[in-house]
Motif scaffolding. Sequence first.
Motif, PDB file in Angstrom:
ATOM      1  N   VAL A 154      43.756 -23.426  72.411  1.00 47.52           N
ATOM      2  CA  VAL A 154      43.904 -23.546  70.960  1.00 47.52           C
ATOM      3  C   VAL A 154      43.969 -25.020  70.557  1.00 47.52           C
ATOM      4  N   LEU A 155      44.714 -25.823  71.324  1.00 51.79           N
ATOM      5  CA  LEU A 155      44.802 -27.254  71.019  1.00 51.79           C
ATOM      6  C   LEU A 155      43.437 -27.922  71.139  1.00 51.79           C
ATOM      7  N   ASP A 191      40.535 -26.512  70.737  1.00 59.94           N
ATOM      8  CA  ASP A 191      39.723 -26.075  69.593  1.00 59.94           C
ATOM      9  C   ASP A 191      40.110 -26.840  68.330  1.00 59.94           C
ATOM     10  N   LEU A 192      41.418 -27.010  68.109  1.00 63.13           N
ATOM     11  CA  LEU A 192      41.878 -27.728  66.919  1.00 63.13           C
ATOM     12  C   LEU A 192      41.425 -29.187  66.946  1.00 63.13           C
ATOM     13  N   VAL A 193      41.533 -29.810  68.126  1.00 59.97           N
ATOM     14  CA  VAL A 193      41.099 -31.208  68.248  1.00 59.97           C
ATOM     15  C   VAL A 193      39.605 -31.321  67.949  1.00 59.97           C
ATOM     16  N   VAL A 231      37.745 -29.332  66.066  1.00 58.87           N
ATOM     17  CA  VAL A 231      37.516 -29.119  64.632  1.00 58.87           C
ATOM     18  C   VAL A 231      37.933 -30.351  63.834  1.00 58.87           C
ATOM     19  N   VAL A 232      39.087 -30.932  64.190  1.00 57.30           N
ATOM     20  CA  VAL A 232      39.570 -32.115  63.460  1.00 57.30           C
ATOM     21  C   VAL A 232      38.616 -33.288  63.641  1.00 57.30           C
ATOM     22  N   TYR A 263      35.528 -32.644  61.552  1.00 53.79           N
ATOM     23  CA  TYR A 263      35.862 -32.825  60.134  1.00 53.79           C
ATOM     24  C   TYR A 263      35.988 -34.308  59.796  1.00 53.79           C
TER      25      TYR A 263
END
Length: 202
Positions: free
Chosen positions: A15-16, A18-20, A22-23, A26
């Motif tokens: 999850v981390l 994936d978040l990294v 996406v960030v 972005y």
Amino acid sequence: MRLYAQTPARRTRQVLADLVAVVLIYAAVRLALAVRDAIMLLAEPGREAESAGTGLSDGLDDAGDAASKVPFVGDQLKKPLTSAADAGTGLADAGRSLQDAVEHVATLTAVALIVIPTVFVLLLWLPPRLRWIRRSTATRHLAAGPGGADLLALRVLTSHSQRELAAMPAPPGGLAAAWRRGDEQVIAALAEVGLRRAGLRA
């Protein structure tokens, strides 16, 4: 197909990651748009030149039309004004060309600033995720099939290091001997290790 692991530690890492990803993507998009806006400021002289050229051309055209109404010399008065109006039109065209060039450069720069970081992030992030999905799916199918626990236990015996195997509680004769005898407790323990290593629960 499972997208995330069942074990908490591996699932948290996924999850981390994936978040990294996406960030970062972005942030690349935001940066690209900010750079594009900054480059588009260079088109302001072009807009001013277009506006000035258009205004000059329109004014001189109107003056030429008025001068043409002067008896006897109207045509002679109109010609220089018309030539000057053409020069104003050329100035407006140059302003439009400058704006188009700046917009082209701004768009290409923004696309590059989005595509290059995004591809870089995807190359670092996507292959490991796809490998895990493929490996976990294969492990689940293996475990669910006939003799799956035996095969998983054998995989653990052959793929884990001696140090990892030595840390596991072993019956007399060792893990391999117990597996050959068909010791159900040892086979289940080894299969659970294999599932846990793949991020799955028994």
